[in-house]
Write a protein that holds these residues in place. Structure first.
Motif, PDB file in Angstrom:
ATOM      1  N   VAL A   1     -35.535  -9.352 -38.312  1.00 13.68           N
ATOM      2  CA  VAL A   1     -35.229 -10.566 -37.282  1.00 13.68           C
ATOM      3  C   VAL A   1     -35.243 -10.203 -36.008  1.00 13.68           C
ATOM      4  CG1 VAL A   1     -33.669 -12.366 -36.710  1.00 13.68           C
ATOM      5  CG2 VAL A   1     -34.093 -12.042 -39.076  1.00 13.68           C
ATOM      6  N   LYS A   2     -36.182 -11.047 -35.016  1.00 15.11           N
ATOM      7  CA  LYS A   2     -36.084 -10.827 -33.726  1.00 15.11           C
ATOM      8  C   LYS A   2     -35.589 -11.941 -33.034  1.00 15.11           C
ATOM      9  CE  LYS A   2     -39.357  -7.156 -33.148  1.00 15.11           C
ATOM     10  NZ  LYS A   2     -40.590  -6.681 -32.291  1.00 15.11           N
ATOM     11  N   ASP A   3     -34.073 -12.260 -32.548  1.00 14.57           N
ATOM     12  CA  ASP A   3     -33.766 -13.430 -31.935  1.00 14.57           C
ATOM     13  C   ASP A   3     -33.910 -13.668 -30.453  1.00 14.57           C
ATOM     14  OD1 ASP A   3     -32.482 -15.800 -31.678  1.00 14.57           O
ATOM     15  OD2 ASP A   3     -30.648 -15.261 -32.844  1.00 14.57           O
ATOM     16  N   TYR A   4     -35.252 -14.269 -30.121  1.00 11.45           N
ATOM     17  CA  TYR A   4     -35.521 -14.375 -28.735  1.00 11.45           C
ATOM     18  C   TYR A   4     -34.544 -15.721 -27.995  1.00 11.45           C
ATOM     19  CZ  TYR A   4     -38.948 -10.683 -29.465  1.00 11.45           C
ATOM     20  OH  TYR A   4     -39.656  -9.388 -29.802  1.00 11.45           O
ATOM     21  N   ILE A   5     -33.863 -16.130 -28.803  1.00 13.41           N
ATOM     22  CA  ILE A   5     -32.976 -17.459 -28.500  1.00 13.41           C
ATOM     23  C   ILE A   5     -31.616 -16.803 -28.016  1.00 13.41           C
ATOM     24  CG2 ILE A   5     -31.890 -19.417 -29.209  1.00 13.41           C
ATOM     25  CD1 ILE A   5     -34.114 -19.773 -31.368  1.00 13.41           C
TER      26      ILE A   5
ATOM     27  N   PRO B   1     -37.559 -11.333 -20.743  1.00 11.23           N
ATOM     28  CA  PRO B   1     -37.193 -11.350 -19.322  1.00 11.23           C
ATOM     29  C   PRO B   1     -37.952 -12.650 -18.739  1.00 11.23           C
ATOM     30  CG  PRO B   1     -37.549  -9.217 -19.771  1.00 11.23           C
ATOM     31  CD  PRO B   1     -38.110  -9.905 -21.171  1.00 11.23           C
ATOM     32  N   ASN B   2     -39.313 -12.900 -19.172  1.00 15.14           N
ATOM     33  CA  ASN B   2     -39.959 -14.019 -18.544  1.00 15.14           C
ATOM     34  C   ASN B   2     -39.507 -15.586 -19.088  1.00 15.14           C
ATOM     35  OD1 ASN B   2     -40.804 -14.209 -21.310  1.00 15.14           O
ATOM     36  ND2 ASN B   2     -42.666 -14.191 -20.971  1.00 15.14           N
ATOM     37  N   GLY B   3     -38.261 -15.562 -19.788  1.00 18.82           N
ATOM     38  CA  GLY B   3     -37.791 -16.926 -20.471  1.00 18.82           C
ATOM     39  C   GLY B   3     -38.016 -17.195 -21.749  1.00 18.82           C
ATOM     40  N   TYR B   4     -39.077 -16.501 -22.373  1.00 13.64           N
ATOM     41  CA  TYR B   4     -39.610 -16.817 -23.925  1.00 13.64           C
ATOM     42  C   TYR B   4     -38.243 -16.715 -24.961  1.00 13.64           C
ATOM     43  CZ  TYR B   4     -41.892 -16.327 -28.379  1.00 13.64           C
ATOM     44  OH  TYR B   4     -42.258 -16.512 -29.634  1.00 13.64           O
ATOM     45  N   LYS B   5     -38.428 -17.930 -25.608  1.00 16.76           N
ATOM     46  CA  LYS B   5     -37.248 -18.012 -26.592  1.00 16.76           C
ATOM     47  C   LYS B   5     -38.119 -18.503 -27.993  1.00 16.76           C
ATOM     48  CE  LYS B   5     -33.164 -19.397 -24.196  1.00 16.76           C
ATOM     49  NZ  LYS B   5     -31.795 -20.166 -24.282  1.00 16.76           N
ATOM     50  N   SER B   6     -37.692 -17.964 -29.071  1.00 16.83           N
ATOM     51  CA  SER B   6     -38.127 -18.214 -30.347  1.00 16.83           C
ATOM     52  C   SER B   6     -37.360 -17.330 -31.379  1.00 16.83           C
ATOM     53  CB  SER B   6     -39.570 -18.000 -30.282  1.00 16.83           C
ATOM     54  OG  SER B   6     -40.162 -18.504 -31.750  1.00 16.83           O
ATOM     55  N   TYR B   7     -37.232 -17.802 -32.647  1.00 19.41           N
ATOM     56  CA  TYR B   7     -36.696 -17.106 -33.708  1.00 19.41           C
ATOM     57  C   TYR B   7     -37.802 -16.418 -34.487  1.00 19.41           C
ATOM     58  CZ  TYR B   7     -33.289 -15.771 -37.234  1.00 19.41           C
ATOM     59  OH  TYR B   7     -32.114 -15.222 -38.001  1.00 19.41           O
ATOM     60  N   HIS B   8     -37.962 -14.987 -34.433  1.00 19.76           N
ATOM     61  CA  HIS B   8     -39.042 -14.482 -35.345  1.00 19.76           C
ATOM     62  C   HIS B   8     -38.020 -13.753 -36.528  1.00 19.76           C
ATOM     63  CE1 HIS B   8     -41.933 -13.912 -31.701  1.00 19.76           C
ATOM     64  NE2 HIS B   8     -41.403 -15.346 -31.794  1.00 19.76           N
ATOM     65  N   MET B   9     -38.926 -13.954 -37.720  1.00 13.18           N
ATOM     66  CA  MET B   9     -38.318 -13.192 -38.843  1.00 13.18           C
ATOM     67  C   MET B   9     -39.661 -12.903 -39.504  1.00 13.18           C
ATOM     68  SD  MET B   9     -36.883 -16.385 -40.953  1.00 13.18           S
ATOM     69  CE  MET B   9     -36.104 -15.455 -42.260  1.00 13.18           C
TER      70      MET B   9
ATOM     71  N   LYS C   1     -40.574 -18.870 -15.498  1.00 11.10           N
ATOM     72  CA  LYS C   1     -39.079 -18.557 -15.757  1.00 11.10           C
ATOM     73  C   LYS C   1     -38.244 -19.821 -15.436  1.00 11.10           C
ATOM     74  CE  LYS C   1     -35.474 -16.121 -16.840  1.00 11.10           C
ATOM     75  NZ  LYS C   1     -34.517 -17.136 -16.674  1.00 11.10           N
ATOM     76  N   THR C   2     -38.341 -20.417 -14.420  1.00 15.45           N
ATOM     77  CA  THR C   2     -37.757 -21.563 -14.050  1.00 15.45           C
ATOM     78  C   THR C   2     -38.045 -22.636 -14.913  1.00 15.45           C
ATOM     79  OG1 THR C   2     -38.184 -21.256 -11.560  1.00 15.45           O
ATOM     80  CG2 THR C   2     -37.403 -23.423 -12.270  1.00 15.45           C
ATOM     81  N   CYS C   3     -39.124 -22.889 -15.423  1.00 13.64           N
ATOM     82  CA  CYS C   3     -39.388 -23.743 -16.323  1.00 13.64           C
ATOM     83  C   CYS C   3     -38.732 -23.512 -17.862  1.00 13.64           C
ATOM     84  CB  CYS C   3     -41.042 -23.941 -16.565  1.00 13.64           C
ATOM     85  SG  CYS C   3     -42.123 -24.700 -15.358  1.00 13.64           S
ATOM     86  N   ALA C   4     -38.639 -22.414 -18.040  1.00 14.05           N
ATOM     87  CA  ALA C   4     -37.836 -21.933 -19.342  1.00 14.05           C
ATOM     88  C   ALA C   4     -36.354 -22.271 -19.179  1.00 14.05           C
ATOM     89  CB  ALA C   4     -38.124 -20.508 -19.414  1.00 14.05           C
ATOM     90  N   ASP C   5     -36.069 -22.063 -17.995  1.00 13.69           N
ATOM     91  CA  ASP C   5     -34.612 -22.629 -17.788  1.00 13.69           C
ATOM     92  C   ASP C   5     -34.328 -24.011 -17.949  1.00 13.69           C
ATOM     93  OD1 ASP C   5     -33.908 -19.743 -17.436  1.00 13.69           O
ATOM     94  OD2 ASP C   5     -34.197 -20.061 -15.240  1.00 13.69           O
ATOM     95  N   MET C   6     -35.282 -24.655 -17.582  1.00 13.34           N
ATOM     96  CA  MET C   6     -35.183 -26.146 -17.655  1.00 13.34           C
ATOM     97  C   MET C   6     -35.414 -26.643 -19.106  1.00 13.34           C
ATOM     98  SD  MET C   6     -37.611 -27.143 -14.027  1.00 13.34           S
ATOM     99  CE  MET C   6     -37.823 -28.858 -14.664  1.00 13.34           C
TER     100      MET C   6
END
Length: 210
Positions: free
Chosen positions: A114-118, A123-131, A184-189
Motif C-alpha cells: 500500500v502507498k498512502d499518499y493521503i 511534495p506537489n500535493g498529490y493525495k490518493s490511496y494506492h493498493m 500545491k496551493t490548489c491541493a491545500d484548498m
C-alpha cells in the motif's frame, strides 16, 4: 514467414494482456458487489465512480525506459504494477479507508503493498490511496496471480489529480515553478474542502438523528 522468436513474444504479450484484462474484470466484479452491499445494508454507498483502464503499449514502453529497464515482457510483468488499474472515487476521505479495508478482506484478493499518499502526500500535493493487489486468474494449467493497482480518492482529490496529470504531460514533467506552486496551493484548498464537506455531512447526520 513470421520469425518464431517474434511469434513467441507476440503470444507472451497477448497472454499477459489477457491476464491483466481478466484481473480487471475480476476486481471490478468484486467492487461492484461491494458497492451493492453498501446500498443494501446502509441504504447508500460511499462509492461515487469506478473507472478501469489497461496501459497502452506506448505507455508501458515509455515507463520501462523512464525507469531504465529493458523493454521486455518479463520486465513488464515483474517491474510494473499499474498495467491494470482501477480508480475508485468516493465522497469523503474517511470512506477511502473503509473501502480499502473491505477490498482487502475480499476472498482471493492478496494485498502486496500500500502507498498512502493521503497520510503522506507527495511534495506537489498529490493525495490518493494506492493498493497493489493480486487476484488468481484460473487458466487450463492452473491459477495465475495477476496484479492490479487500485487507486481510491475523493472526488475533489480526483479533480486535482486529473488537472495535474494534464499539466505533467503538457510540460513533460517539467512544469514551471510558478505553476507547481499554484498546484500545491490548489491541493491545500482541496484538502480544506474535503475536511469542510465531511464536517458538514456529520452535522447533517447528527441533526437527522435528533
Amino acid at each position: 514467414m513470421q520469425d518464431p522468436m517474434e511469434k513467441n513474444q507476440m503470444d507472451q504479450w497477448k497472454t499477459s494482456m489477457f491476464l491483466y484484462d481478466s484481473a480487471l474484470k475480476e476486481i471490478s466484479t468484486k467492487i461492484g458487489i461491494l458497492n451493492n452491499e453498501f446500498i443494501h445494508v446502509c441504504g447508500h454507498t460511499p462509492i461515487e465512480h469506478i473507472k478501469t483502464r489497461l496501459k497502452s503499449p506506448e505507455s508501458i514502453v515509455k515507463k520501462l525506459k523512464r525507469h531504465g529497464q529493458e523493454v521486455t515482457i518479463q520486465n513488464m510483468v515483474e517491474k510494473l504494477s499499474d498495467i491494470a488499474g482501477i480508480r475508485i472515487t468516493c465522497s469523503f476521505t474517511q470512506d477511502i479507508y473503509t473501502i480499502a479495508d473491505r477490498i482487502a478482506r475480499q476472498k482471493g484478493v492478496t494485498v502486496l503493498y500500500v502507498k498512502d499518499y493521503i497520510k503522506c502526500p507527495k511534495p506537489n500535493g498529490y493525495k490518493s490511496y494506492h493498493m497493489v493487489v493480486t487476484v488468481p486468474i484460473y487458466l487450463t494449467d492452473g491459477p495465475v496471480e495477476t496484479r492490479v493497482e487500485i487507486q481510491i480518492r475523493t472526488v475533489a482529490m480526483d479533480f486535482w489529480a486529473s488537472l495535474e496529470h494534464k499539466i505533467y504531460y503538457k510540460f513533460e514533467g517539467n512544469a514551471p515553478a510558478s505553476i507547481q506552486a499554484e498546484l500545491k496551493t490548489c491541493a491545500d484548498m482541496v484538502d480544506l474542502m474535503d475536511a469542510k464537506m465531511f464536517a458538514l455531512n456529520q452535522q447533517i447526520l447528527a441533526g437527522g438523528q435528533e
